[in-house]
Design a protein around this motif. Structure first.
Motif, mmCIF file in Angstrom:
data_model
loop_
_atom_site.group_PDB
_atom_site.id
_atom_site.type_symbol
_atom_site.label_atom_id
_atom_site.label_comp_id
_atom_site.label_asym_id
_atom_site.label_seq_id
_atom_site.Cartn_x
_atom_site.Cartn_y
_atom_site.Cartn_z
ATOM 1 N N ALA A 71 0.830 -1.400 0.110
ATOM 2 C CA ALA A 71 -0.047 -0.175 -0.033
ATOM 3 C C ALA A 71 0.901 1.447 -0.076
ATOM 4 C CB ALA A 71 -0.910 0.057 1.370
ATOM 5 N N LEU A 72 1.957 1.242 0.828
ATOM 6 C CA LEU A 72 2.815 2.332 0.754
ATOM 7 C C LEU A 72 3.654 2.460 -0.419
ATOM 8 C CD1 LEU A 72 4.187 1.932 4.598
ATOM 9 C CD2 LEU A 72 2.929 3.775 3.583
ATOM 10 N N LYS A 73 3.836 1.594 -1.041
ATOM 11 C CA LYS A 73 4.613 1.676 -2.381
ATOM 12 C C LYS A 73 3.441 2.199 -3.457
ATOM 13 C CE LYS A 73 6.941 -1.112 -6.025
ATOM 14 N NZ LYS A 73 6.096 -0.829 -7.196
ATOM 15 N N LYS A 74 2.420 1.783 -3.398
ATOM 16 C CA LYS A 74 1.536 2.120 -4.352
ATOM 17 C C LYS A 74 1.180 3.775 -3.965
ATOM 18 C CE LYS A 74 -1.104 -2.136 -5.009
ATOM 19 N NZ LYS A 74 -2.102 -2.791 -4.694
ATOM 20 N N GLY A 75 1.221 4.152 -2.929
ATOM 21 C CA GLY A 75 1.110 5.511 -2.800
ATOM 22 C C GLY A 75 2.264 6.263 -2.676
ATOM 23 N N SER A 76 3.555 5.873 -3.286
ATOM 24 C CA SER A 76 4.817 6.487 -3.535
ATOM 25 C C SER A 76 5.125 6.922 -2.101
ATOM 26 C CB SER A 76 4.586 7.880 -4.512
ATOM 27 O OG SER A 76 4.236 7.415 -5.638
ATOM 28 N N GLN A 77 5.263 6.170 -0.988
ATOM 29 C CA GLN A 77 5.427 6.485 0.266
ATOM 30 C C GLN A 77 6.788 5.712 0.668
ATOM 31 O OE1 GLN A 77 4.095 8.958 2.153
ATOM 32 N NE2 GLN A 77 3.117 9.541 0.543
ATOM 33 N N ALA A 78 7.869 5.493 0.070
ATOM 34 C CA ALA A 78 8.870 4.693 0.171
ATOM 35 C C ALA A 78 9.823 4.933 1.614
ATOM 36 C CB ALA A 78 9.981 4.959 -0.872
ATOM 37 N N SER A 79 9.727 6.307 1.848
ATOM 38 C CA SER A 79 10.317 6.574 3.296
ATOM 39 C C SER A 79 9.509 5.788 4.259
ATOM 40 C CB SER A 79 10.494 8.041 3.486
ATOM 41 O OG SER A 79 11.568 8.541 2.411
ATOM 42 N N ARG A 80 7.990 6.169 4.181
ATOM 43 C CA ARG A 80 7.205 5.601 5.219
ATOM 44 C C ARG A 80 7.154 3.950 5.323
ATOM 45 N NH1 ARG A 80 3.025 9.102 7.379
ATOM 46 N NH2 ARG A 80 2.871 10.932 6.090
ATOM 47 N N ALA A 81 7.532 3.384 4.191
ATOM 48 C CA ALA A 81 7.736 1.970 4.258
ATOM 49 C C ALA A 81 8.710 1.719 4.842
ATOM 50 C CB ALA A 81 7.587 1.482 2.854
ATOM 51 N N CYS A 82 9.946 2.278 4.459
ATOM 52 C CA CYS A 82 11.287 1.739 5.133
ATOM 53 C C CYS A 82 11.306 2.083 6.673
ATOM 54 C CB CYS A 82 12.433 2.743 4.444
ATOM 55 S SG CYS A 82 14.115 2.240 5.028
ATOM 56 N N ASP A 83 10.440 3.269 7.038
ATOM 57 C CA ASP A 83 10.554 3.557 8.684
ATOM 58 C C ASP A 83 9.679 2.554 9.314
ATOM 59 O OD1 ASP A 83 11.736 5.878 8.033
ATOM 60 O OD2 ASP A 83 10.100 7.240 8.233
ATOM 61 N N LEU A 84 8.509 1.934 8.598
ATOM 62 C CA LEU A 84 7.685 0.978 9.003
ATOM 63 C C LEU A 84 8.314 -0.274 9.098
ATOM 64 C CD1 LEU A 84 4.902 -0.038 9.937
ATOM 65 C CD2 LEU A 84 4.377 -0.473 7.672
ATOM 66 N N LEU A 85 9.220 -0.605 8.129
ATOM 67 C CA LEU A 85 10.031 -1.718 8.137
ATOM 68 C C LEU A 85 10.901 -1.856 9.409
ATOM 69 C CD1 LEU A 85 10.527 -4.207 5.881
ATOM 70 C CD2 LEU A 85 12.449 -2.790 5.292
ATOM 71 N N THR A 86 11.663 -0.729 9.754
ATOM 72 C CA THR A 86 12.229 -0.594 10.813
ATOM 73 C C THR A 86 11.662 -0.746 12.108
ATOM 74 O OG1 THR A 86 13.809 1.065 9.820
ATOM 75 C CG2 THR A 86 13.993 0.838 12.005
ATOM 76 N N GLU A 87 10.489 -0.121 12.004
ATOM 77 C CA GLU A 87 9.577 -0.289 13.338
ATOM 78 C C GLU A 87 9.304 -1.701 13.815
ATOM 79 O OE1 GLU A 87 7.814 0.391 16.809
ATOM 80 O OE2 GLU A 87 9.066 1.909 15.810
ATOM 81 N N LEU A 88 8.713 -2.537 12.661
ATOM 82 C CA LEU A 88 8.434 -3.873 12.558
ATOM 83 C C LEU A 88 9.691 -4.703 13.352
ATOM 84 C CD1 LEU A 88 5.987 -4.130 9.701
ATOM 85 C CD2 LEU A 88 5.224 -3.916 11.915
ATOM 86 N N GLN A 89 10.737 -4.430 12.597
ATOM 87 C CA GLN A 89 12.113 -5.024 13.109
ATOM 88 C C GLN A 89 12.187 -4.910 14.473
ATOM 89 O OE1 GLN A 89 14.779 -3.442 10.291
ATOM 90 N NE2 GLN A 89 14.876 -5.184 8.944
ATOM 91 N N LYS A 90 11.900 -3.689 15.088
ATOM 92 C CA LYS A 90 12.235 -3.452 16.370
ATOM 93 C C LYS A 90 11.060 -4.190 17.274
ATOM 94 C CE LYS A 90 14.134 1.195 15.760
ATOM 95 N NZ LYS A 90 13.689 2.640 16.051
ATOM 96 N N GLN A 91 9.835 -4.458 16.797
ATOM 97 C CA GLN A 91 9.039 -5.190 17.420
ATOM 98 C C GLN A 91 9.178 -6.891 17.359
ATOM 99 O OE1 GLN A 91 4.766 -3.858 16.574
ATOM 100 N NE2 GLN A 91 5.756 -1.464 16.333
ATOM 101 N N SER A 92 10.282 -7.046 16.865
ATOM 102 C CA SER A 92 10.743 -8.572 16.458
ATOM 103 C C SER A 92 9.483 -9.085 15.880
ATOM 104 C CB SER A 92 10.789 -9.250 17.941
ATOM 105 O OG SER A 92 11.820 -8.569 18.694
ATOM 106 N N ILE A 93 9.287 -8.576 14.832
ATOM 107 C CA ILE A 93 7.970 -9.029 14.021
ATOM 108 C C ILE A 93 8.888 -9.818 12.926
ATOM 109 C CG2 ILE A 93 6.209 -8.713 12.392
ATOM 110 C CD1 ILE A 93 4.907 -6.609 14.280
#
Length: 138
Positions: free
Chosen positions: A89-111
């Motif tokens: 969804a973030l990719k489709k919305g041209s939100q690459a930076s948000r996607a990267c931030d979310l990826l980092t946040e999910l990693q921190k949550q051990s997902i």
């Protein structure tokens, strides 16, 4: 048949999820969200899969993130599919930076993230011609 079962109150969680999926495939995202609301109002509780199906049908990245943001509040687990839906969804919305931030946040949550999530974020950066960021994730 499924719609009739839902209307008659004879549907189970699988029937509701089939209905959500059918609405999503026809790009009737508002109907999908309405179906999820109807499921929540019934004596059945939506599971992660039902939320993933509904979120995948959303045509706006912010709706997708809001919908899947409910998972922890419902004591449901964010899974690989949830992550992929959010990243897509973030990719489709041209939100690459948000996607990267979310990826980092999910990693921190051990997902546990699948390769698909990383590939989507890399592709999002590439779509925005942000090659250095894409290469950092590769």
């Amino acid at each position: 048949r499924v719609l009739r079962q839902v209307r008659d109150g004879q549907a189970d969680l699988v029937d509701f999820t089939k209905l959500l999926s059918a609405y999503g495939k026809t790009q009737k995202w508002f109907a999908t969200l309405h179906g999820l609301t109807a499921l929540a109002a019934s004596n059945l509780s939506p599971d992660t899969y039902a939320f993933n199906v509904a979120a995948a049908s959303c045509h706006d990245w912010s709706w997708t993130l809001q919908l899947l943001g409910v998972l922890p509040l419902k004591r449901l687990k964010v899974d690989n599919v949830s992550c992929g839906v959010m990243m897509s969804a973030l990719k489709k919305g041209s939100q690459a930076s948000r996607a990267c931030d979310l990826l980092t946040e999910l990693q921190k949550q051990s997902i546990q993230l699948g390769v698909q999530s990383y590939n989507i974020v890399i592709s999002a950066f590439a779509d925005e011609a942000r090659w250095p960021q894409a290469l950092q994730l590769a």
